[in-house]
Structure formats: C-alpha cells, structure tokens
Write a protein that holds these residues in place. Structure first.
Motif, PDB file in Angstrom:
ATOM      1  N   CYS A  97      -0.429 -22.405  75.161  1.00  0.00           N
ATOM      2  CA  CYS A  97       0.144 -21.545  74.129  1.00  0.00           C
ATOM      3  C   CYS A  97      -0.004 -20.080  74.553  1.00  0.00           C
ATOM      4  O   CYS A  97      -1.042 -19.692  75.089  1.00  0.00           O
ATOM      5  N   CYS A 107      -5.583 -19.648  71.344  1.00  0.00           N
ATOM      6  CA  CYS A 107      -5.159 -21.008  71.018  1.00  0.00           C
ATOM      7  C   CYS A 107      -5.542 -21.993  72.123  1.00  0.00           C
ATOM      8  O   CYS A 107      -5.142 -21.821  73.278  1.00  0.00           O
ATOM      9  N   CYS A 140       4.227 -24.750  70.321  1.00  0.00           N
ATOM     10  CA  CYS A 140       2.879 -24.899  69.760  1.00  0.00           C
ATOM     11  C   CYS A 140       3.006 -25.315  68.297  1.00  0.00           C
ATOM     12  O   CYS A 140       3.742 -24.700  67.534  1.00  0.00           O
ATOM     13  N   HIS A 174       1.343 -22.230  66.227  1.00  0.00           N
ATOM     14  CA  HIS A 174       1.957 -20.899  66.292  1.00  0.00           C
ATOM     15  C   HIS A 174       3.476 -20.918  66.364  1.00  0.00           C
ATOM     16  O   HIS A 174       4.108 -19.867  66.304  1.00  0.00           O
TER      17      HIS A 174
HETATM   18 ZN   LIG Z   1      -0.866 -22.033  69.685  1.00  0.00          ZN
END
Ligand SMILES: [Zn+2]
Length: 394
Positions: free
Chosen positions: A199, A204, A227, A230
């Motif tokens: 990510c 992350c 992701c 996100h």
């Molecule tokens: Zn992420």
C-alpha cells in the motif's frame, strides 16, 4: 454425521489462502438434489463441508465461501428465519464473502490459487474470460447424494462450450456481458497472485510480504489491485514465489500447517537441524519417539511435491481412495497428490492442502486430454472453444 448449523462456522475460513476449497454458496444452498425439500437450506453447506473433510482426509478441512448478495433475501424459502440470520452473521464476521455477483471473484481465486470449486454451475458465460474452464475435469466438484443421506464430492467434466452457446448465455445476462467487456483490459488474477503488493500509505502493513503464507490477497477494483482500507491502488512489490501447504494431522486433527516455498527441499523430523521443519512443538513426547530425527525429505518444485524417506522408522504412503498403504523407499522420490496421506508413525499423518500449483493443474489437464485419445476431443480441447463446435458436450 452431518454438521450442525452451529458447527459450520468452524469449517469456514476468512482467508482463501488457508482454504482447502472454494464454495459457490448461492449454488450449494439452492441445490435441491441434496439436503431436503426446501428451496434454500444451510444444511446443504454442512453436508458439503462434511464431504470435503472426507475427501481431504482432514476432519478440520476448511472452505472459503462466496455468496451473491441475493442469497440473504427470499427468507421464506429457508426452513426458518434463523438460517438467513446466520448467513448474515457469517457475512458480517468475514466468514462468507458477499458480492453483487460472486462468480467472477470465485473463478479468479480458483485460477490464481489452484483451489477446487464446489458448485454445480456450468459457468458458461465465463468461458471466454476464463478459458481454463473449457474441458476441465479436475478442478470443479459437485455434491452428489449418497445412499446414507450424506454427500460426496465428484469431479466434474466441464466439457467444451461452443462460441454459439457461450454468446447465447451472455445475451441472457446483460450484466455479465458488461463484466466481460470490462474484463478485456483487466489484469488477470493469476498475474496479481504471482506478485507482492504494498500500500502507498507508509503505515499500512495490510499486504506486508514478510508474513509468508498469511499474506493477504488484494481486492480487485476495475482490474486494479487496491488496498481494502485506504482504497488506493497498490504498488508492485516484486515477484512472489509459489507456495505449497502440508498439514500435520495427529489422530486425524490438523495440528499445524507448514508453508513451503517452491524450489526448495526441506527435511522434516523430530530434530532435523537448521533449515528443517521440527515436529517437536506439535507432537507429544510419547509419539515423538517414533519419529526419526530426520524422517522425511520434501521437495517442492513448480510442478510437484515429492517425498523421500530418510530415517529408520519408515514412512508409508496411502494414495487417495486406496485401502492399503505402501512404504516409501530411501532412494526414490514419490509425488504426493492432493488426497494422499503419509503416515510418519501410528496416528501421525501428513496431507496436502487441496490447493495445487498452476503448473501442476496444467499438467493434469494435459494428461487427462491425452488419456481420452479420441482425436476429435483432443483437438477440441486444444482449440479452447475457438472452433470446437464438433465436440460440443452441451
Ligand atoms: Zn493501505
């Protein structure tokens, strides 16, 4: 014999990488050939999971289940209201993945991970985007009722669908035809599975490649891996080596899974030395005495998983469906297939997870094609439906 509704959850996993099979839940729940007269029933899932345990030789075998969003509706079709409520609880806890239409994701996972698919669907409208379904005789399993009110899983011959049949089916479902058009430019799931992803958010760690077998598979959004947290496209983090999984069974219970990298040879035993897999932490001392320090050599290549006995205590191999086991020699390597079990000592067995390598599946198709020997079907299989009208199996 059959699993209770309460026991089913223990046989579902929230990670396709840990699963022994994929379940087309909308198809299984509505399969009136098994499990009573209701139009929809979760009992059928219990019957299928029970059959999976028998097929894999692991009573704790697990499956990754995918459902169409419509499955939770039509609650009057279930025997009672607790069943759709239970289904929703599984979806909310991640044990069942729910999508507007689950077929595409189901087939992507099957192709990418080499997992068998439990379904009676012919997937006719996916034969162009997923040509590997054409002529497949090994990767699709259908639930078949047995005389004792149980179910067994039978390998299906998916046959060859002609272009005419495929386009007719596509016209029937506009939405899926649209998915097919979008699919033209998509990145094949196999390509995604063979790479590591990361990510762009620094903090992350959802796709951290150092987690080995626990690495999460990215979700696809319009052909791009993103992701889950996100919602941003993931960055390519280099090639990912293939992996195989071995399960250690003590008195039939899976006590541990070993993840092995492709292109490696590993020694397994009571005290195999550095780089080896020690069974010390997983087996009680009484049983451990019957295991050699270096008991078994396991070689994983892109095409197969092969074994050779090393120690003086002996290792026996029982082929899937065979009544008798035979000893492994210290000289020759022998391939271990899904469904085979290896006995290290009384009550201590190894079995493969049901996932297979892409190259191994390709080799299995090749040999089943050669066995058919009729030039007509061999030619049709090679053409993958391009001009296969002659060999139409319907
Ligand atoms: Zn992420």
């Amino acid at each position: 014999m059959t699993l209770d509704l309460d026991d089913i959850a223990a046989h579902l996993t929230d990670s396709p990488e840990q699963a022994d099979a994929l379940i087309d839940l909308s198809n299984v729940v509505r399969d009136t050939a098994i499990g009573g007269p209701h139009a929809r029933s979760l009992d059928r899932l219990g019957l299928v999971l029970d059959a999976l345990a028998r097929r894999t030789g692991d009573r704790n075998a697990t499956a990754y289940a995918l459902a169409d969003r419509s499955l939770r509706h039509q609650v009057h079709e279930y025997p009672d209201r607790t069943e759709p409520a239970l289904l929703v609880a599984w979806i909310e806890s991640g044990l069942v993945e729910e999508l507007p239409d689950a077929d595409e994701r189901l087939l992507d996972l099957a192709e990418g991970l080499g997992l068998p698919v439990i379904s009676r669907d012919g997937f006719a409208d996916f034969r162009l985007t997923h040509p590997w379904i054409q002529g497949n005789t090994t990767q699709f399993l259908s639930p078949v009722p047995t005389p004792v009110r149980a179910v067994k899983l039978a390998e299906r011959d998916m046959g060859i669908r002609s272009p005419a049949q495929i386009s007719r089916k596509l016209e029937e479902s506009d939405l899926k035809a649209h998915g097919l058009l979008a699919g033209r430019n998509r990145r094949p799931m196999t390509e995604v599975v063979r790479r590591h992803w990361r990510c762009p958010e620094r903090s992350c760690t959802l796709y951290d490649s150092h987690r080995g077998s626990a690495v999460r598979l990215p979700r696809m959004k319009r052909g791009v891996p993103v992701c889950e947290v996100h919602r941003t496209p993931l960055l390519d983090d280099g090639p990912r080596t293939g992996i195989a999984q071995l399960k250690l069974l003590v008195e039939g219970d899976c006590v541990h899974r070993f993840t092995l990298d492709v292109d490696s040879t590993v020694i397994l035993g009571r005290d195999p030395g550095s780089g080896g897999i020690s069974l010390y932490d997983h087996i009680d001392p009484e049983r451990l005495r019957r295991i050699s320090r270096a008991h078994l050599s396991v070689q994983v290549s892109a095409q197969s998983l092969a074994l050779r006995n090393l120690g003086g205590n002996g290792t026996r191999l029982r082929r899937s469906g065979a009544r008798q086991s035979g000893p492994l020699t210290n000289e020759d390597r022998v391939a271990l297939h899904v469904g085979d079990t290896v006995e290290l000592a009384a009550g201590i067995h190894l079995a493969r997870s049901a996932r297979r390598f892409p190259a191994e599946i390709a080799a299995a198709w090749q040999s089943s094609t050669n066995r058919r020997q009729t030039p007509r079907s061999a030619a049709a299989t090679t053409m993958l439906g391009e001009r296969a009208t002659d060999a139409d199996s319907g």
